[in-house]
Design a protein around this motif. Structure first.
Motif: not given
Length: 191
Positions: A66-73, A128-141
């Motif tokens: 999952d790209p979002a989890v890759r951003r978190l870890l 909040l940072n982790d939430v932003r990372l997941v949202l950014a991943s989902r929004l392709n930011i």
């Protein structure tokens, strides 16, 4: 409407309405679920080494798909072997620490106003940072231009689709994190 965070004599204080509390708690919960290790098809991981079991090391930990989890870890090294070894030694503890911060942040929202100690504020900022990372991943930011695109999506008031709604949420969480970081900066000793 949220008032953001401010440093006071009582601690770092934020005020939220009930829908904002529910939204943030849902976001913290969703990110926590995203961080939960995927269930293995062959059952739980077996760890024969008592020291590894005690400290939370795993035999093998695959890089998240999952790209979002890759951003978190993210990978700790561009060298695949070093990255794999680091992930093996730290993946479980990183997930547990992030999940604990998310739960603590969700619990902090139970009282109004939200009054955070310095340690709680740091956990809240991480969440909040982790939430932003997941949202950014989902929004392709992944660039300044992509962030500007999302900002433009949300300039029209009401969200008309899922992407616009996620953009509004992303901007709200970003603003909230900014107010928290500004409050935390005021706790630093003067130079």
């Amino acid at each position: 409407m949220a008032h953001g965070f401010k440093r006071t004599r009582k601690g770092i204080v934020g005020r939220f309405e009930a829908p904002e509390v529910r939204l943030l708690q849902k976001l913290f919960s969703d990110v926590g679920e995203t961080l939960a290790p995927a269930a293995r098809e062959d059952g739980p991981a077996r760890n024969d080494d008592p020291l590894e079991a005690l400290v939370g090391w795993d035999e093998e930990v695959a890089e998240p798909t999952d790209p979002a989890v890759r951003r978190l870890l993210p990978a700790a090294s561009s060298d695949p072997e070093q990255a794999a070894e680091f992930r093996r030694l730290t993946d479980r503890s990183l997930r547990e620490r992030k999940t604990a911060a998310l739960r603590a942040s969700s619990l902090a929202l139970e009282s109004q106003p939200v009054v955070l100690s310095l340690a709680q504020a740091q956990d809240f900022a991480r969440s909040l940072n982790d939430v932003r990372l997941v949202l950014a991943s989902r929004l392709n930011i992944d660039s300044t231009e992509a962030a500007e695109r999302v900002a433009e999506l949300t300039d029209f008031g009401r969200a008309e689709d899922v992407e616009q709604y996620m953009g509004v949420v992303y901007n709200f969480v970003s603003w909230l994190q900014e107010t928290l970081m500004n409050a935390l900066l005021k706790t630093l000793p003067p130079r």
